[in-house]
Motif scaffolding. Sequence first.
Motif, PDB file in Angstrom:
ATOM      1  N   TRP A  71      -2.503  -3.661 -10.939  1.00  0.00           N
ATOM      2  CA  TRP A  71      -2.555  -2.913 -12.351  1.00  0.00           C
ATOM      3  C   TRP A  71      -2.632  -4.128 -13.114  1.00  0.00           C
ATOM      4  N   VAL A 130      -7.601  -1.497 -12.503  1.00  0.00           N
ATOM      5  CA  VAL A 130      -7.026  -1.676 -11.374  1.00  0.00           C
ATOM      6  C   VAL A 130      -7.710  -3.065 -10.777  1.00  0.00           C
ATOM      7  N   ARG A 131      -7.077  -3.765  -9.970  1.00  0.00           N
ATOM      8  CA  ARG A 131      -7.863  -4.877  -9.231  1.00  0.00           C
ATOM      9  C   ARG A 131      -7.625  -4.551  -7.820  1.00  0.00           C
ATOM     10  N   ARG A 132      -8.633  -4.170  -7.147  1.00  0.00           N
ATOM     11  CA  ARG A 132      -8.500  -3.689  -5.741  1.00  0.00           C
ATOM     12  C   ARG A 132      -8.320  -5.069  -4.954  1.00  0.00           C
ATOM     13  N   ARG A 133      -7.179  -5.021  -3.961  1.00  0.00           N
ATOM     14  CA  ARG A 133      -7.054  -6.108  -3.086  1.00  0.00           C
ATOM     15  C   ARG A 133      -6.735  -7.542  -3.822  1.00  0.00           C
ATOM     16  N   TYR A 134      -6.125  -7.344  -5.061  1.00  0.00           N
ATOM     17  CA  TYR A 134      -6.166  -8.827  -5.753  1.00  0.00           C
ATOM     18  C   TYR A 134      -4.990  -9.388  -5.091  1.00  0.00           C
ATOM     19  N   ASP A 185      -3.920  -7.325   0.995  1.00  0.00           N
ATOM     20  CA  ASP A 185      -4.724  -6.526   0.427  1.00  0.00           C
ATOM     21  C   ASP A 185      -4.048  -5.442  -0.594  1.00  0.00           C
ATOM     22  N   ASP A 243      -3.086  -3.857  -4.240  1.00  0.00           N
ATOM     23  CA  ASP A 243      -3.902  -3.628  -5.419  1.00  0.00           C
ATOM     24  C   ASP A 243      -3.001  -4.080  -6.610  1.00  0.00           C
TER      25      ASP A 243
END
Length: 153
Positions: free
Chosen positions: A143, A130-134, A139, A141
């Motif tokens: 996947w 997961v890339r948070r706040r990508y 904001d 997330d």
Amino acid sequence: MGLALRPMRWWDVSSLLAAEQELFGATAWSAETFWGELAHPETRHYVVAEGPDGELLGYAGLLRPGPEADVQTVAVLPAAQGRGVGKALLAELVSQAAAGGANTLMLEVRADNEPAVALYTGAGFERIAVRRRYYQPGDHDAWVMRLRPLPQS
């Protein structure tokens, strides 16, 4: 539904921009971004999906620099969603990645985009990170998903 896939060309960009804005809002690509991608046919593969009257149904793009390829975008216009367009576009990207020598295909998808996640999962992609706040603004997330090995034709 009649569906034809063909390579995206630079003259398609102006007709894609409205769809890009409608689908992706603040994160929509600019004409310059599309043109930049199309300027590298040795490592990029972009395709357009059209209906029987030539109307735009969707488009998709792939970065294939070597053994690991990346899905750059998959976009299906709202009126064409749920009719197999995304599945056809994704199958084309998988095929082109394999034909280009890749053995792995990666992508990022908004974690809350349930139809897209279902499309990718149904095609055999697995969630690996997961890339948070990508996705900005907002904001959201992302996947990170992976398909490997790629099916060989």
